[in-house]
Design a protein around this motif. Structure first.
Motif, short mmCIF file in Angstrom:
data_model
loop_
_atom_site.label_atom_id
_atom_site.label_comp_id
_atom_site.label_asym_id
_atom_site.label_seq_id
_atom_site.Cartn_x
_atom_site.Cartn_y
_atom_site.Cartn_z
N ALA A 69 0.68 -1.61 -0.07
CA ALA A 69 -0.63 0.47 0.28
C ALA A 69 0.71 1.25 0.37
O ALA A 69 0.55 2.39 -0.90
CB ALA A 69 -0.85 -0.02 0.86
N VAL A 70 1.95 1.67 0.68
CA VAL A 70 2.71 2.47 0.80
C VAL A 70 3.68 2.51 -0.68
O VAL A 70 3.73 3.96 -0.14
CB VAL A 70 4.17 2.38 1.76
N LYS A 71 3.57 1.57 -1.50
CA LYS A 71 4.31 1.83 -2.53
C LYS A 71 3.74 1.91 -3.44
O LYS A 71 3.80 3.40 -4.33
CB LYS A 71 5.19 0.58 -3.29
N ALA A 72 2.59 1.54 -3.22
CA ALA A 72 1.29 2.11 -4.26
C ALA A 72 1.05 3.66 -4.01
O ALA A 72 1.17 4.29 -5.05
CB ALA A 72 0.07 1.60 -4.05
N ASP A 73 0.71 4.22 -2.84
CA ASP A 73 0.31 5.37 -1.72
C ASP A 73 1.78 6.60 -3.18
O ASP A 73 1.45 7.53 -3.76
CB ASP A 73 0.18 6.12 -1.08
N LEU A 74 3.07 5.76 -2.71
CA LEU A 74 3.87 6.75 -3.11
C LEU A 74 4.33 7.15 -4.50
O LEU A 74 4.93 8.07 -4.97
CB LEU A 74 5.26 6.40 -2.47
N ARG A 75 3.81 6.13 -5.19
CA ARG A 75 4.34 6.35 -7.27
C ARG A 75 3.15 6.15 -7.59
O ARG A 75 3.60 6.12 -9.10
CB ARG A 75 4.93 4.89 -7.41
N VAL A 76 2.27 6.29 -7.48
CA VAL A 76 0.84 6.58 -8.54
C VAL A 76 0.27 8.12 -7.85
O VAL A 76 -0.34 7.86 -6.84
CB VAL A 76 -0.35 4.91 -7.99
N SER A 77 0.05 8.62 -9.56
CA SER A 77 -0.15 9.75 -8.51
C SER A 77 -1.77 10.36 -8.96
O SER A 77 -2.40 9.85 -10.09
CB SER A 77 0.57 10.93 -10.41
N ILE A 78 -1.93 11.00 -8.30
CA ILE A 78 -3.72 11.43 -8.00
C ILE A 78 -3.82 12.96 -8.72
O ILE A 78 -5.08 13.22 -8.66
CB ILE A 78 -4.26 10.96 -7.35
N ALA A 79 -2.16 13.59 -9.13
CA ALA A 79 -2.78 15.09 -9.00
C ALA A 79 -3.41 14.82 -10.06
O ALA A 79 -3.77 14.50 -10.94
CB ALA A 79 -1.48 15.53 -9.10
N ASP A 80 -4.17 16.20 -10.18
CA ASP A 80 -4.57 16.87 -11.07
C ASP A 80 -3.51 17.56 -12.43
O ASP A 80 -2.65 18.53 -12.05
CB ASP A 80 -5.10 18.08 -10.61
N ILE A 138 -11.14 6.68 -7.98
CA ILE A 138 -12.59 7.02 -8.09
C ILE A 138 -12.31 8.99 -7.68
O ILE A 138 -13.40 9.31 -8.45
CB ILE A 138 -14.12 6.42 -6.93
N GLU A 139 -11.03 9.02 -6.99
CA GLU A 139 -10.34 10.65 -7.28
C GLU A 139 -10.62 11.21 -8.04
O GLU A 139 -11.21 12.74 -8.40
CB GLU A 139 -9.65 10.16 -5.54
N ILE A 140 -10.07 11.09 -8.82
CA ILE A 140 -9.83 10.80 -9.81
C ILE A 140 -10.92 11.45 -11.53
O ILE A 140 -11.13 12.33 -11.82
CB ILE A 140 -8.44 10.00 -10.78
N LEU A 141 -12.02 10.33 -11.46
CA LEU A 141 -12.84 10.26 -11.67
C LEU A 141 -14.06 11.20 -11.33
O LEU A 141 -14.36 12.46 -12.46
CB LEU A 141 -13.70 8.67 -11.98
N ASP A 142 -14.06 11.43 -10.20
CA ASP A 142 -14.90 12.70 -9.53
C ASP A 142 -14.49 13.73 -10.08
O ASP A 142 -14.95 14.84 -10.29
CB ASP A 142 -15.28 11.64 -8.49
N ARG A 143 -13.29 13.97 -9.90
CA ARG A 143 -12.66 15.34 -10.13
C ARG A 143 -12.84 15.36 -11.64
O ARG A 143 -13.23 16.94 -11.75
CB ARG A 143 -11.19 15.51 -9.94
N ALA A 144 -13.12 14.73 -12.37
CA ALA A 144 -12.87 15.04 -13.20
C ALA A 144 -14.36 15.91 -14.17
O ALA A 144 -15.07 15.99 -15.08
CB ALA A 144 -12.67 13.27 -14.85
N THR A 145 -15.32 14.63 -13.35
CA THR A 145 -16.93 15.39 -13.05
C THR A 145 -16.98 16.44 -12.77
O THR A 145 -18.28 17.10 -13.28
CB THR A 145 -17.63 14.02 -12.50
N ARG A 146 -16.44 16.85 -11.70
CA ARG A 146 -16.98 18.01 -11.59
C ARG A 146 -16.44 19.39 -12.44
O ARG A 146 -16.81 20.58 -12.30
CB ARG A 146 -16.29 18.00 -9.81
N ARG A 147 -15.23 18.76 -13.14
CA ARG A 147 -14.48 19.69 -13.94
C ARG A 147 -15.32 20.00 -15.72
O ARG A 147 -15.48 20.93 -15.96
CB ARG A 147 -13.29 19.11 -14.29
N GLY A 148 -16.30 18.45 -15.75
CA GLY A 148 -17.07 18.57 -16.44
C GLY A 148 -16.55 17.95 -17.77
O GLY A 148 -16.77 17.92 -18.99
N ASP A 149 -15.16 17.80 -17.78
CA ASP A 149 -15.10 16.47 -19.02
C ASP A 149 -15.06 14.57 -18.89
O ASP A 149 -13.80 14.20 -19.31
CB ASP A 149 -13.42 17.10 -19.43
N ALA A 150 -15.62 14.50 -18.17
CA ALA A 150 -15.48 13.29 -17.71
C ALA A 150 -16.48 12.44 -18.99
O ALA A 150 -17.60 13.19 -19.10
CB ALA A 150 -16.55 12.44 -16.44
#
Length: 202
Positions: A69-80, A138-150
């Motif tokens: 879990a730590v490796k995944a959190d550190l290495r997989v980006s969920i940035a905008d 899902i955080e990425i997908l929810d952000r896209a919905t709020r942004r309007g490009d999902a």
């Protein structure tokens, strides 16, 4: 954002000891395999007493669970990165690159196997890894919905099912490893079709 360490009761852990234990467990798994891995061996490699390990994790599988879990959190980006497509592409590239990290696929297969025979661990595995990674996407997908490009042709839950269904199918049922060459076709699958109504009117 998810935390890199779940909330735990009991004495506060030494961060140095924690990292030593997680690293030792990961290294030993590659050397001796899951069956040969023991709490005693992990403790000896990390330079701590076995009771220190047991105080923080109930089983060897739980040590590996946190290591993964730590490796995944550190290495997989969920940035905008500015768009649904860019965010998803980076998430997929990071995830598939992580799977190429030596020993990571063996760790995940061991955890999934343990979850099939230990119901209590299965719950911790879902909460501490499977849902944790799913929620990151899902955080990425929810952000896209709020942004309007999902895209509107797939639900958030189905998109997550597709991404992690591909990952776990390749891990558990085939000998074909995922790599960054798999990103473009999967990205096309998950981004083709109309976007949200707000975006299509723009």
């Amino acid at each position: 954002m998810t935390n890199t360490e779940p909330t735990r009761r009991g004495p506060k852990r030494s961060e140095e000891s924690r990292l030593a234990i997680l690293t030792s467990a990961f290294e030993l798994l590659q050397e001796v395999g899951y069956r040969g891995l023991t709490i005693e061996g992990i403790a000896a490699r990390a330079g701590v007493g076995k009771q220190t390990v047991y105080r923080w994790w109930p089983t060897k599988a739980d040590v590996l669970l946190e290591a993964g879990a730590v490796k995944a959190d550190l290495r997989v980006s969920i940035a905008d990165h500015g768009s649904y497509r860019s965010d998803l592409e980076q998430f997929l590239r990071d995830s598939f690159t992580l799977l190429e990290f030596p020993g990571l696929t063996g760790l995940l297969r061991s955890l999934m196997a343990e979850a099939q025979i230990d119901p209590d661990f299965a719950t911790r595995f879902r909460d501490g890894f499977l849902n944790r990674r799913r929620n990151a996407l899902i955080e990425i997908l929810d952000r896209a919905t709020r942004r309007g490009d999902a895209p509107i042709h797939l639900t958030t839950e189905l998109m997550a099912d597709v991404v992690f269904g591909v990952i776990w199918y390749r891990l558990l049922a085939t000998e074909r490893p995922l790599n960054t060459h798999d990103v473009p076709p999967l990205l096309h699958l998950l981004t083709s079709g109309p976007a949200t109504e707000r975006d299509s009117r723009a």
